[in-house]
Design an enzyme around this catalytic site. Structure first.
Site, PDB file in Angstrom:
ATOM      1  N   GLY A 130     -11.447 -34.138  39.780  1.00 63.52           N
ATOM      2  CA  GLY A 130     -10.361 -33.475  39.049  1.00 63.52           C
ATOM      3  C   GLY A 130      -9.057 -33.661  39.801  1.00 63.52           C
ATOM      4  CG  LEU A 131      -5.394 -33.699  37.464  1.00 62.69           C
ATOM      5  CD1 LEU A 131      -4.528 -32.913  36.480  1.00 62.69           C
ATOM      6  CD2 LEU A 131      -4.765 -35.060  37.790  1.00 62.69           C
ATOM      7  CB  SER A 132      -3.988 -32.852  43.695  1.00 61.52           C
ATOM      8  OG  SER A 132      -3.546 -32.041  44.744  1.00 61.52           O
ATOM      9  CB  SER A 137     -11.208 -27.744  48.375  1.00 62.34           C
ATOM     10  OG  SER A 137     -10.674 -29.029  48.327  1.00 62.34           O
ATOM     11  CB  SER A 204     -13.340 -39.597  42.580  1.00 58.97           C
ATOM     12  OG  SER A 204     -13.717 -38.287  42.235  1.00 58.97           O
TER      13      SER A 204
HETATM   14  N1  LIG Z   1      -0.615 -39.820  46.338  1.00 58.07           N
HETATM   15  C1  LIG Z   1      -1.518 -38.852  46.341  1.00 58.07           C
HETATM   16  N2  LIG Z   1      -2.270 -38.637  45.236  1.00 58.07           N
HETATM   17  C2  LIG Z   1      -3.187 -37.660  45.237  1.00 58.07           C
HETATM   18  N3  LIG Z   1      -3.438 -36.843  46.305  1.00 58.07           N
HETATM   19  C3  LIG Z   1      -2.707 -37.028  47.417  1.00 58.07           C
HETATM   20  C4  LIG Z   1      -1.720 -38.032  47.481  1.00 58.07           C
HETATM   21  N4  LIG Z   1      -1.165 -37.978  48.718  1.00 58.07           N
HETATM   22  C5  LIG Z   1      -1.755 -36.991  49.385  1.00 58.07           C
HETATM   23  N5  LIG Z   1      -2.693 -36.408  48.613  1.00 58.07           N
HETATM   24  C6  LIG Z   1      -3.590 -35.346  49.111  1.00 58.07           C
HETATM   25  O1  LIG Z   1      -4.822 -36.005  49.337  1.00 58.07           O
HETATM   26  C7  LIG Z   1      -5.886 -35.340  48.675  1.00 58.07           C
HETATM   27  C8  LIG Z   1      -6.694 -36.293  47.833  1.00 58.07           C
HETATM   28  O2  LIG Z   1      -7.518 -37.063  48.590  1.00 58.07           O
HETATM   29  P1  LIG Z   1      -8.776 -37.749  47.929  1.00 58.07           P
HETATM   30  O3  LIG Z   1      -9.459 -38.501  49.015  1.00 58.07           O
HETATM   31  O4  LIG Z   1      -9.560 -36.714  47.224  1.00 58.07           O
HETATM   32  O5  LIG Z   1      -8.140 -38.745  46.867  1.00 58.07           O
HETATM   33  S1  LIG Z   1      -8.801 -39.981  46.113  1.00 58.07           S
HETATM   34  O6  LIG Z   1     -10.107 -39.540  45.622  1.00 58.07           O
HETATM   35  O7  LIG Z   1      -8.912 -41.077  47.048  1.00 58.07           O
HETATM   36  O8  LIG Z   1      -7.849 -40.301  45.018  1.00 58.07           O
HETATM   37  C9  LIG Z   1      -5.275 -34.319  47.771  1.00 58.07           C
HETATM   38  O9  LIG Z   1      -6.048 -33.174  48.029  1.00 58.07           O
HETATM   39  P2  LIG Z   1      -6.553 -32.180  46.882  1.00 58.07           P
HETATM   40  O10 LIG Z   1      -5.322 -31.423  46.496  1.00 58.07           O
HETATM   41  O11 LIG Z   1      -7.556 -31.318  47.605  1.00 58.07           O
HETATM   42  O12 LIG Z   1      -7.154 -32.943  45.758  1.00 58.07           O
HETATM   43  C10 LIG Z   1      -3.834 -34.207  48.177  1.00 58.07           C
HETATM   44  O13 LIG Z   1      -3.655 -33.057  48.947  1.00 58.07           O
HETATM   45  N1  LIG Z   2     -10.871 -21.040  39.163  1.00 54.60           N
HETATM   46  C1  LIG Z   2      -9.690 -20.814  39.715  1.00 54.60           C
HETATM   47  N2  LIG Z   2      -8.854 -19.948  39.180  1.00 54.60           N
HETATM   48  C2  LIG Z   2      -7.638 -19.723  39.713  1.00 54.60           C
HETATM   49  N3  LIG Z   2      -7.187 -20.324  40.830  1.00 54.60           N
HETATM   50  C3  LIG Z   2      -7.973 -21.215  41.419  1.00 54.60           C
HETATM   51  C4  LIG Z   2      -9.268 -21.518  40.899  1.00 54.60           C
HETATM   52  N4  LIG Z   2      -9.823 -22.444  41.697  1.00 54.60           N
HETATM   53  C5  LIG Z   2      -8.935 -22.706  42.659  1.00 54.60           C
HETATM   54  N5  LIG Z   2      -7.818 -21.969  42.511  1.00 54.60           N
HETATM   55  C6  LIG Z   2      -6.623 -22.014  43.338  1.00 54.60           C
HETATM   56  O1  LIG Z   2      -6.009 -23.261  43.071  1.00 54.60           O
HETATM   57  C7  LIG Z   2      -5.465 -23.813  44.237  1.00 54.60           C
HETATM   58  C8  LIG Z   2      -6.008 -25.201  44.435  1.00 54.60           C
HETATM   59  O2  LIG Z   2      -7.368 -25.113  44.724  1.00 54.60           O
HETATM   60  P1  LIG Z   2      -8.087 -26.217  45.591  1.00 54.60           P
HETATM   61  O3  LIG Z   2      -9.498 -25.824  45.704  1.00 54.60           O
HETATM   62  O4  LIG Z   2      -7.336 -26.461  46.855  1.00 54.60           O
HETATM   63  O5  LIG Z   2      -7.941 -27.500  44.647  1.00 54.60           O
HETATM   64  P2  LIG Z   2      -8.211 -29.029  44.944  1.00 54.60           P
HETATM   65  O6  LIG Z   2      -9.219 -29.114  46.051  1.00 54.60           O
HETATM   66  O7  LIG Z   2      -8.740 -29.568  43.660  1.00 54.60           O
HETATM   67  O8  LIG Z   2      -6.902 -29.597  45.308  1.00 54.60           O
HETATM   68  C9  LIG Z   2      -5.807 -22.863  45.371  1.00 54.60           C
HETATM   69  O9  LIG Z   2      -4.668 -22.079  45.615  1.00 54.60           O
HETATM   70  C10 LIG Z   2      -6.929 -22.033  44.831  1.00 54.60           C
HETATM   71  O10 LIG Z   2      -6.926 -20.742  45.347  1.00 54.60           O
END
Ligand SMILES: Nc1ncnc2c1ncn2[C@@H]1O[C@H](COP(=O)(O)OS(=O)(=O)O)[C@@H](OP(=O)(O)O)[C@H]1O
Ligand SMILES: Nc1ncnc2c1ncn2[C@@H]1O[C@H](COP(=O)(O)OP(=O)(O)O)[C@@H](O)[C@H]1O
Length: 300
Positions: A130-132, A137, A204
């Site tokens: 899923g999206l960042s 996590s 991913s």
């Molecule tokens: N350009 C760009 N695009 C997306 N995400 C970015 C980027 N640069 C840094 N980050 C940070 O890196 C985390 C994503 O790493 P991943 O290894 O999960 O990415 S991927 O699966 O290889 O696309 C991602 O963490 P999550 O927010 O936990 O998803 C971001 O915090």
């Molecule tokens: N089901 C949910 N409802 C509301 N907030 C959430 C939920 N899951 C995660 N969050 C909040 O969203 C933010 C991003 O969560 P995180 O787990 O770091 O996402 P990711 O790993 O996909 O980047 C955090 O601040 C977390 O507390």
């Protein structure tokens, strides 16, 4: 071409019935005398460890340039010596994979089923995509905690964390993301083979990379969970301030902003928002754990 059928190995290690035999090379090496070929409780797969070794004239091993699955080599290698067979190496299976030449697969009589039995669970991979900011996590931790509390062994592979070590050489360019996912897929496969419930949590974003990881695992062992949270919600959360930087053009190629996210066409579980409300973490955790339970992953 000469074809030599070797005899069964005189001794072997593992869960064998012990029978008397003469002194062997293995004994000299300090191994217990485990002879006789009557295998106790070996699965069909494990009995294959006892197969005779085929040896043929070497007419070249195949090179696998691409693809995720190891293929059988074209040519078998010269007659294997017995000690190699005893220790799990089947010299008839010598092959070249990628840039590694002349490599041998090493089998061990203790296999995935044995480890699963010990742990009373089935090794598998829960792949959170899923999206960042979608909550990957957070859900990974909830899942790990809940499963731990019922005595199930898990391990989290978090994209962010693995980029601190194993994948520190990789950027966010498409090729590097693919390599990031490939490596994590391979590690996840090993952990599942160890009998663990591996929770992989990474954006991913590309379908083909996720599908390639799925293809690494036995049927049913890759459980893809799409955390389907709209971009606007993720962006509003923005816990690391990265969306803001991406919108300001300070981060290039950010997923969802100027780099694509390809949702799964079909996957085992979709965790979706209900209207404007986010599904609670405890509900999402329950959905995944109930899937594991129904599909037999929480018992051996
Ligand atoms: N350009 C760009 N695009 C997306 N995400 C970015 C980027 N640069 C840094 N980050 C940070 O890196 C985390 C994503 O790493 P991943 O290894 O999960 O990415 S991927 O699966 O290889 O696309 C991602 O963490 P999550 O927010 O936990 O998803 C971001 O915090
Ligand atoms: N089901 C949910 N409802 C509301 N907030 C959430 C939920 N899951 C995660 N969050 C909040 O969203 C933010 C991003 O969560 P995180 O787990 O770091 O996402 P990711 O790993 O996909 O980047 C955090 O601040 C977390 O507390």
């Amino acid at each position: 071409m000469s074809v030599v059928q070797a005899l069964y190995p005189p001794c072997s290690c593992g869960m064998m019935q012990i029978a008397k035999c003469g002194h062997s090379a293995t004994e000299k090496l300090g191994f217990t005398r485990l002879c006789g070929i009557e295998a106790i409780g070996l699965s069909r797969n494990r009995k294959s460890l006892l197969k005779p070794i085929l040896a043929k004239e070497d007419n070249g091993a195949s090179r696998i340039e691409d693809g995720h699955q190891a293929k059988k080599p074209n040519g078998l290698t010269p007659l294997a010596n017995h000690s190699a067979a005893l220790f799990g190496k089947n010299l008839g299976e010598k092959s070249s994979i990628g840039n590694s030449m002349n490599i041998l697969w090493h089998e061990c009589p203790i296999q995935k089923l044995d480890r699963e039995h010990l742990l009373q669970q089935k090794g598998c991979v829960i792949w959170l995509t899923g999206l960042s900011g979608s909550g990957k996590s957070t859900l990974a931790c909830f899942l790990s905690r809940s499963l731990h509390s019922i005595g199930k062994l898990t391990y989290i592979l978090d994209g962010d964390n693995i980029r601190h070590g194993l994948n520190r050489d990789l950027s966010f360019r498409a090729e590097d993301r693919s390599e990031n996912i490939r490596r994590i897929g391979e590690v996840a496969k090993l952990l599942a083979d160890a009998g663990l419930i591996c929770i992989a949590s990474l954006i991913s974003p590309y379908r083909k990379d996720r599908d390639a990881c799925r293809a690494l695992l036995p049927e049913g062992n890759f459980i893809e969970v799409f955390i389907d949270v709209p971009l606007e919600v993720c962006e509003a959360r923005d816990p690391k301030g990265l969306y803001k930087l991406a919108r300001a053009g300070k981060i290039k190629g950010f997923t969802g902003i100027d780099d694509p996210y390809e949702p799964p066409y079909s996957c085992e579980i979709v965790l979706q928002q209900k209207g404007s409300e986010c599904t609670s973490l405890s509900d999402m955790t329950k959905i995944v754990i109930s899937y594991l339970d129904k599909n037999g992953y929480l018992r051996a």
